[in-house]
Design a protein around this motif. Sequence first.
Motif, PDB file in Angstrom:
ATOM      1  N   LEU A   1      -1.155  63.148  59.777  1.00  0.00           N
ATOM      2  CA  LEU A   1      -1.185  64.602  59.648  1.00  0.00           C
ATOM      3  C   LEU A   1      -0.088  65.260  60.486  1.00  0.00           C
ATOM      4  O   LEU A   1       0.515  66.270  60.062  1.00  0.00           O
ATOM      5  CB  LEU A   1      -2.557  65.129  60.066  1.00  0.00           C
ATOM      6  CG  LEU A   1      -3.726  64.833  59.103  1.00  0.00           C
ATOM      7  CD1 LEU A   1      -5.047  65.258  59.715  1.00  0.00           C
ATOM      8  CD2 LEU A   1      -3.506  65.528  57.770  1.00  0.00           C
ATOM      9  N   ASP A   2       0.195  64.725  61.663  1.00  0.00           N
ATOM     10  CA  ASP A   2       1.259  65.274  62.515  1.00  0.00           C
ATOM     11  C   ASP A   2       2.651  64.823  62.094  1.00  0.00           C
ATOM     12  O   ASP A   2       3.638  65.238  62.708  1.00  0.00           O
ATOM     13  CB  ASP A   2       1.013  64.851  63.980  1.00  0.00           C
ATOM     14  CG  ASP A   2      -0.261  65.455  64.525  1.00  0.00           C
ATOM     15  OD1 ASP A   2      -0.725  66.468  63.958  1.00  0.00           O
ATOM     16  OD2 ASP A   2      -0.813  64.897  65.489  1.00  0.00           O
ATOM     17  N   ARG A   3       2.711  63.953  61.075  1.00  0.00           N
ATOM     18  CA  ARG A   3       3.979  63.414  60.551  1.00  0.00           C
ATOM     19  C   ARG A   3       4.753  62.624  61.612  1.00  0.00           C
ATOM     20  O   ARG A   3       5.977  62.548  61.578  1.00  0.00           O
ATOM     21  CB  ARG A   3       4.857  64.540  59.979  1.00  0.00           C
ATOM     22  CG  ARG A   3       4.271  65.205  58.748  1.00  0.00           C
ATOM     23  CD  ARG A   3       5.178  66.271  58.186  1.00  0.00           C
ATOM     24  NE  ARG A   3       4.619  66.840  56.974  1.00  0.00           N
ATOM     25  CZ  ARG A   3       4.850  66.396  55.742  1.00  0.00           C
ATOM     26  NH1 ARG A   3       5.657  65.347  55.577  1.00  0.00           N
ATOM     27  NH2 ARG A   3       4.295  66.971  54.698  1.00  0.00           N
ATOM     28  N   THR A   4       4.004  62.056  62.560  1.00  0.00           N
ATOM     29  CA  THR A   4       4.657  61.159  63.510  1.00  0.00           C
ATOM     30  C   THR A   4       4.768  59.742  62.959  1.00  0.00           C
ATOM     31  O   THR A   4       5.449  58.899  63.539  1.00  0.00           O
ATOM     32  CB  THR A   4       3.873  61.127  64.825  1.00  0.00           C
ATOM     33  OG1 THR A   4       2.510  60.740  64.559  1.00  0.00           O
ATOM     34  CG2 THR A   4       3.894  62.505  65.477  1.00  0.00           C
ATOM     35  N   THR A   5       4.070  59.457  61.859  1.00  0.00           N
ATOM     36  CA  THR A   5       4.203  58.179  61.160  1.00  0.00           C
ATOM     37  C   THR A   5       4.229  58.452  59.672  1.00  0.00           C
ATOM     38  O   THR A   5       3.690  59.476  59.200  1.00  0.00           O
ATOM     39  CB  THR A   5       3.041  57.234  61.515  1.00  0.00           C
ATOM     40  OG1 THR A   5       3.259  55.972  60.894  1.00  0.00           O
ATOM     41  CG2 THR A   5       1.719  57.785  61.044  1.00  0.00           C
ATOM     42  N   ASP A   6       4.861  57.567  58.938  1.00  0.00           N
ATOM     43  CA  ASP A   6       5.065  57.805  57.509  1.00  0.00           C
ATOM     44  C   ASP A   6       3.862  57.396  56.651  1.00  0.00           C
ATOM     45  O   ASP A   6       3.638  57.988  55.592  1.00  0.00           O
ATOM     46  CB  ASP A   6       6.301  57.049  57.025  1.00  0.00           C
ATOM     47  CG  ASP A   6       7.597  57.687  57.540  1.00  0.00           C
ATOM     48  OD1 ASP A   6       7.578  58.904  57.786  1.00  0.00           O
ATOM     49  OD2 ASP A   6       8.590  56.960  57.705  1.00  0.00           O
ATOM     50  N   CYS A   7       3.137  56.381  57.043  1.00  0.00           N
ATOM     51  CA  CYS A   7       2.014  55.917  56.210  1.00  0.00           C
ATOM     52  C   CYS A   7       1.009  55.188  57.082  1.00  0.00           C
ATOM     53  O   CYS A   7       1.333  54.728  58.183  1.00  0.00           O
ATOM     54  CB  CYS A   7       2.499  55.007  55.071  1.00  0.00           C
ATOM     55  SG  CYS A   7       3.275  53.470  55.625  1.00  0.00           S
ATOM     56  N   GLY A   8      -0.188  55.092  56.567  1.00  0.00           N
ATOM     57  CA  GLY A   8      -1.262  54.369  57.230  1.00  0.00           C
ATOM     58  C   GLY A   8      -2.050  53.570  56.218  1.00  0.00           C
ATOM     59  O   GLY A   8      -2.411  54.095  55.158  1.00  0.00           O
ATOM     60  N   LEU A   9      -2.301  52.311  56.510  1.00  0.00           N
ATOM     61  CA  LEU A   9      -3.034  51.457  55.581  1.00  0.00           C
ATOM     62  C   LEU A   9      -3.864  50.472  56.388  1.00  0.00           C
ATOM     63  O   LEU A   9      -3.665  50.291  57.588  1.00  0.00           O
ATOM     64  CB  LEU A   9      -2.101  50.712  54.648  1.00  0.00           C
ATOM     65  CG  LEU A   9      -1.168  49.628  55.211  1.00  0.00           C
ATOM     66  CD1 LEU A   9      -0.737  48.695  54.112  1.00  0.00           C
ATOM     67  CD2 LEU A   9       0.070  50.251  55.862  1.00  0.00           C
ATOM     68  N   GLY A  10      -4.790  49.822  55.720  1.00  0.00           N
ATOM     69  CA  GLY A  10      -5.740  48.912  56.369  1.00  0.00           C
ATOM     70  C   GLY A  10      -7.128  49.177  55.819  1.00  0.00           C
ATOM     71  O   GLY A  10      -7.333  49.183  54.598  1.00  0.00           O
ATOM     72  N   GLY A  11      -8.075  49.413  56.711  1.00  0.00           N
ATOM     73  CA  GLY A  11      -9.430  49.726  56.272  1.00  0.00           C
ATOM     74  C   GLY A  11      -9.599  51.199  55.979  1.00  0.00           C
ATOM     75  O   GLY A  11     -10.532  51.841  56.472  1.00  0.00           O
ATOM     76  N   LEU A  12      -8.719  51.746  55.171  1.00  0.00           N
ATOM     77  CA  LEU A  12      -8.753  53.169  54.801  1.00  0.00           C
ATOM     78  C   LEU A  12      -9.129  53.263  53.331  1.00  0.00           C
ATOM     79  O   LEU A  12      -8.479  52.677  52.471  1.00  0.00           O
ATOM     80  CB  LEU A  12      -7.387  53.818  55.060  1.00  0.00           C
ATOM     81  CG  LEU A  12      -6.856  53.718  56.494  1.00  0.00           C
ATOM     82  CD1 LEU A  12      -5.482  54.376  56.597  1.00  0.00           C
ATOM     83  CD2 LEU A  12      -7.830  54.358  57.472  1.00  0.00           C
ATOM     84  N   TYR A  13     -10.164  54.020  53.053  1.00  0.00           N
ATOM     85  CA  TYR A  13     -10.699  54.115  51.707  1.00  0.00           C
ATOM     86  C   TYR A  13     -10.382  55.482  51.107  1.00  0.00           C
ATOM     87  O   TYR A  13      -9.797  56.351  51.759  1.00  0.00           O
ATOM     88  CB  TYR A  13     -12.208  53.865  51.722  1.00  0.00           C
ATOM     89  CG  TYR A  13     -12.587  52.563  52.379  1.00  0.00           C
ATOM     90  CD1 TYR A  13     -12.484  51.367  51.682  1.00  0.00           C
ATOM     91  CD2 TYR A  13     -13.027  52.537  53.700  1.00  0.00           C
ATOM     92  CE1 TYR A  13     -12.822  50.164  52.278  1.00  0.00           C
ATOM     93  CE2 TYR A  13     -13.374  51.335  54.300  1.00  0.00           C
ATOM     94  CZ  TYR A  13     -13.263  50.152  53.587  1.00  0.00           C
ATOM     95  OH  TYR A  13     -13.595  48.976  54.184  1.00  0.00           O
ATOM     96  N   ILE A  14     -10.781  55.658  49.879  1.00  0.00           N
ATOM     97  CA  ILE A  14     -10.544  56.933  49.195  1.00  0.00           C
ATOM     98  C   ILE A  14     -11.612  57.919  49.661  1.00  0.00           C
ATOM     99  O   ILE A  14     -12.745  57.896  49.189  1.00  0.00           O
ATOM    100  CB  ILE A  14     -10.585  56.757  47.667  1.00  0.00           C
ATOM    101  CG1 ILE A  14      -9.530  55.736  47.215  1.00  0.00           C
ATOM    102  CG2 ILE A  14     -10.347  58.084  46.968  1.00  0.00           C
ATOM    103  CD1 ILE A  14      -9.544  55.467  45.722  1.00  0.00           C
ATOM    104  N   TRP A  15     -11.219  58.760  50.590  1.00  0.00           N
ATOM    105  CA  TRP A  15     -12.119  59.779  51.131  1.00  0.00           C
ATOM    106  C   TRP A  15     -11.658  61.147  50.643  1.00  0.00           C
ATOM    107  O   TRP A  15     -10.485  61.518  50.733  1.00  0.00           O
ATOM    108  CB  TRP A  15     -12.113  59.753  52.654  1.00  0.00           C
ATOM    109  CG  TRP A  15     -12.636  58.468  53.220  1.00  0.00           C
ATOM    110  CD1 TRP A  15     -13.725  57.774  52.807  1.00  0.00           C
ATOM    111  CD2 TRP A  15     -12.070  57.721  54.305  1.00  0.00           C
ATOM    112  NE1 TRP A  15     -13.900  56.643  53.551  1.00  0.00           N
ATOM    113  CE2 TRP A  15     -12.902  56.576  54.495  1.00  0.00           C
ATOM    114  CE3 TRP A  15     -10.964  57.897  55.147  1.00  0.00           C
ATOM    115  CZ2 TRP A  15     -12.654  55.632  55.459  1.00  0.00           C
ATOM    116  CZ3 TRP A  15     -10.730  56.949  56.121  1.00  0.00           C
ATOM    117  CH2 TRP A  15     -11.560  55.822  56.281  1.00  0.00           C
TER     118      TRP A  15
END
Length: 359
Positions: A5-19
């Motif tokens: 959200l702060d745009r300090t990283t481009d993407c996040g993946l792992g145990g992230l589901y469709i919320w």
Amino acid sequence: MGMILDRTTDCGLGGLYIWYEAYLRMEISQFLGRSGVTCLVPAPQPIINWALPLRPFQATLWVGVLFCLVLECLALAWTRHCERAPATSTPTSTGAPPPPPSWRQCLRFGCATTLKLFLNQSTSYVTTSYALRTILLASYMIDIILTTVYGGGLASILTLPKLEEVADSRQRLYEHKLMWSGTSLAWINIFNVGTVDTVLLGILERFRVYDAEAIAVKSRTEQMGFVVERMQFGHLANAEMIPDDALSRLKLMVDDIYFQYTVTYVPRLWAHLDAHSRFVLAWHSSGFDKYWEWKIAAEYMNENRQNRMLASQMPKIDIGPVKLGINNFIGLILLWCFGMTCSLLAFVAELWSFKVERL
């Protein structure tokens, strides 16, 4: 998630589901994999109770057997009442032939003879008419068939035990009201209570949180489920806290309680989202997703534990010779105790009645 959200990283993946809440503030890519939540539940146990001797016949067949025995009793009583006295019998004081036996005596004879024939015992009564002999022969043949069929059915039931129903599916987990546990509320806090169905809501209400040590202890003794993750191609994860000696008393559920798709979260209007999604689709099409899961399972998971948990979905029935124990005969022992108690009470009642008559 906050870094995206702060745009300090481009993407996040792992145990992230469709919320849905996260989708309102971020973009999501094509799905990376499927993650199902299931449980290891207590394995079924053989059903052993006092009604074991009644299982060879169905209820309707038992009714037919009782009806047949009643007909035998009435036929024997009627034939005994109509039987003529033999010529060698002692006449009465008036010279007339002896009167026929009373209906009470005939019914007593019919009941006693029917039970004796049903237990493959002979009667001590000496018949003088062919009608009574014919009925006795027919009754004996019918009772031999019934006892033979019953003995064969009882032998098969003693060596092939019937297993109790186990909460190994989503619906049965809800019906049995079985508690299940995990190490974090993250297993269930992805749902909105107002949007889930009744079955899933009832299952979520019975979720309990314990640490890894408590789960290891409870998995050996407690009647409860223990959450594991079923990956896209069948491997099981997050089951390391369950010890090896506890797997023998647990069974893997045949379906998932629920499942979610894992995705990559990126900031809004991320320029590389289309390219990333095309790369994910190409990754799925080439079979790298399956190869990746199998490679991770081979390097970081115990193959023996995986096979034991997956094989526990099928019931473990030994079709070889079975060593019988006291549990196989507890129903017969209970019936024997009931019969001995009734006979003792009847004997006491006879003694009391004899004393009353003498007074």
